[in-house]
Design a protein around this motif. Structure first.
Motif, PDB file in Angstrom:
ATOM      1  N   PRO A   1       0.800  -1.224   0.000  1.00  0.00           N
ATOM      2  CA  PRO A   1       0.000   0.000   0.000  1.00  0.00           C
ATOM      3  C   PRO A   1       0.840   1.285   0.000  1.00  0.00           C
ATOM      4  CG  PRO A   1      -0.973  -1.596   1.480  1.00  0.00           C
ATOM      5  CD  PRO A   1       0.350  -2.165   1.055  1.00  0.00           C
ATOM      6  N   GLU A   2       1.973   1.288   0.703  1.00  0.00           N
ATOM      7  CA  GLU A   2       2.854   2.465   0.679  1.00  0.00           C
ATOM      8  C   GLU A   2       3.362   2.725  -0.732  1.00  0.00           C
ATOM      9  OE1 GLU A   2       5.128   2.630   4.940  1.00  0.00           O
ATOM     10  OE2 GLU A   2       5.550   0.878   3.703  1.00  0.00           O
ATOM     11  N   ARG A   3       3.750   1.644  -1.395  1.00  0.00           N
ATOM     12  CA  ARG A   3       4.226   1.759  -2.768  1.00  0.00           C
ATOM     13  C   ARG A   3       3.123   2.261  -3.695  1.00  0.00           C
ATOM     14  NH1 ARG A   3       4.352  -3.797  -4.930  1.00  0.00           N
ATOM     15  NH2 ARG A   3       2.142  -3.243  -5.012  1.00  0.00           N
ATOM     16  N   ASP A   4       1.910   1.705  -3.528  1.00  0.00           N
ATOM     17  CA  ASP A   4       0.794   2.091  -4.389  1.00  0.00           C
ATOM     18  C   ASP A   4       0.473   3.581  -4.253  1.00  0.00           C
ATOM     19  OD1 ASP A   4       0.635  -0.563  -5.084  1.00  0.00           O
ATOM     20  OD2 ASP A   4      -1.121  -0.994  -3.830  1.00  0.00           O
ATOM     21  N   LEU A   5       0.551   4.090  -3.040  1.00  0.00           N
ATOM     22  CA  LEU A   5       0.259   5.499  -2.802  1.00  0.00           C
ATOM     23  C   LEU A   5       1.247   6.380  -3.554  1.00  0.00           C
ATOM     24  CD1 LEU A   5      -1.502   7.538  -1.296  1.00  0.00           C
ATOM     25  CD2 LEU A   5       0.099   7.399   0.621  1.00  0.00           C
ATOM     26  N   ASP A   6       2.525   6.015  -3.508  1.00  0.00           N
ATOM     27  CA  ASP A   6       3.529   6.793  -4.239  1.00  0.00           C
ATOM     28  C   ASP A   6       3.325   6.691  -5.740  1.00  0.00           C
ATOM     29  OD1 ASP A   6       4.749   7.801  -2.029  1.00  0.00           O
ATOM     30  OD2 ASP A   6       6.686   6.815  -2.318  1.00  0.00           O
ATOM     31  N   LEU A   7       2.903   5.531  -6.233  1.00  0.00           N
ATOM     32  CA  LEU A   7       2.649   5.372  -7.663  1.00  0.00           C
ATOM     33  C   LEU A   7       1.466   6.230  -8.094  1.00  0.00           C
ATOM     34  CD1 LEU A   7       3.254   3.996 -10.360  1.00  0.00           C
ATOM     35  CD2 LEU A   7       1.803   2.078  -9.630  1.00  0.00           C
ATOM     36  N   ALA A   8       0.401   6.206  -7.335  1.00  0.00           N
ATOM     37  CA  ALA A   8      -0.787   6.989  -7.664  1.00  0.00           C
ATOM     38  C   ALA A   8      -0.504   8.486  -7.644  1.00  0.00           C
ATOM     39  CB  ALA A   8      -1.918   6.654  -6.692  1.00  0.00           C
ATOM     40  N   ASN A   9       0.428   8.900  -6.768  1.00  0.00           N
ATOM     41  CA  ASN A   9       0.751  10.331  -6.636  1.00  0.00           C
ATOM     42  C   ASN A   9       1.927  10.766  -7.499  1.00  0.00           C
ATOM     43  OD1 ASN A   9      -1.323  10.903  -4.796  1.00  0.00           O
ATOM     44  ND2 ASN A   9      -0.100  10.202  -3.061  1.00  0.00           N
ATOM     45  N   GLY A  10       2.419   9.863  -8.354  1.00  0.00           N
ATOM     46  CA  GLY A  10       3.461  10.240  -9.300  1.00  0.00           C
ATOM     47  C   GLY A  10       4.865  10.292  -8.742  1.00  0.00           C
TER      48      GLY A  10
END
Length: 283
Positions: A194-203
């Protein structure tokens, strides 16, 4: 989260093998109860519900397996980096956490027959980096030695050159990404998916890499993230995911091997995988 881990295992091999030399012969044990550790944070393989109950594909499968072999099983949570040390120290008897069977792991722990076998893929928020995966995606099959140089991997290396790839640390996927992309891309490791996904979604990163089931099941909560490029499958990930045991507990492993075989044969694994992954992951 994934969810398949390897990097930390290499650091443990020497210490664990040394302990094995010092240890005496294992005493036979009459198994009536076991403690099973899972992460509880790698949906849909395993997850913790708001009330604290452990749920997901693996907790339901473990409950079924334990009933078959008439064992009382206590399921507890443990961060990945403490799992194998905790197993060796006797804190747990079994690990269940989408653990891929690999040669490195087999040096220090016993692994059951696989109860699942799944491919992996990239995901992006910007499909100009990698094209969104087709409804019937291309599958690139790799063996343990066919990484860089394989046409499918070379195409991915070209597309991701100069980009930042996010990966959960300590997974079999971490090794794959480090070995094949660190010379062309920046690799950023995360403790959880989830930490990784958040950074991916936020560019903040350009792509991520994880098990296909992680993305298809809806475990990723960011609607802007889509699977992209081909699926990576084959022996590169080992024979599949299984339970982990101490080497000396071969009798316990044999009990679960028998139960897993029966759960595959009677369709239980297929039923649970369709429920949690929307696809059949039975090996």
């Amino acid at each position: 989260m994934n969810v398949k881990r390897t990097m930390l295992v290499k650091a443990w091999i020497g210490a664990v093998l040394g302990m094995a030399v010092l240890a005496g012969p294992a005493q036979a044990k009459e198994w009536t109860s076991v403690t099973i550790a899972t992460e509880g944070d790698y949906a849909p393989w395993n997850l913790t519900e708001p009330g604290g109950k452990l749920s997901g594909f693996e907790p339901e499968l473990v409950a079924n397996l334990c009933a078959r072999i008439k064992l009382q099983c206590k399921l507890v949570t443990q961060d990945w980096d403490g799992m194998i040390p905790g197993l060796q120290a006797g804190k747990f008897d079994v690990l269940v956490d989408a653990i891929s069977s690999t040669p490195d792991r087999e040096k220090i722990i016993g692994l059951s027959r696989p109860y699942a076998a799944t491919p992996a893929t990239f995901a992006v928020a910007d499909t100009t980096i990698l094209q969104k995966a087709a409804a019937k995606p291309i599958v690139v099959k790799l063996d343990n030695n066919a990484h860089t140089g394989q046409p499918g991997v070379e195409a991915l290396r070209k597309a991701l050159k100069g980009k930042t790839i996010g990966i959960q640390s300590g997974t079999v996927y971490t090794d794959f990404i480090e070995n094949n992309f660190k010379d062309v891309a920046t690799i950023r490791q995360y403790k959880t998916a989830p930490e990784r996904d958040l950074d991916l979604a936020n560019g903040r990163i350009d792509a991520s890499f994880d098990d296909v089931t992680y993305f298809t099941s809806g475990a990723n909560k960011n609607a802007s993230i889509v699977m992209a490029g081909p699926e990576i499958a084959g022996a590169v990930w080992g024979p599949g995911e299984g339970l982990a045991f101490r080497k000396q507990d071969a009798d316990l492993k044999a009990k679960f091997d028998t139960a897993i075989a029966a759960a595959i044969a009677d369709g239980t694994v297929t039923r649970l995988s369709q429920k949690w992954f929307k696809t059949n992951v039975a090996p």
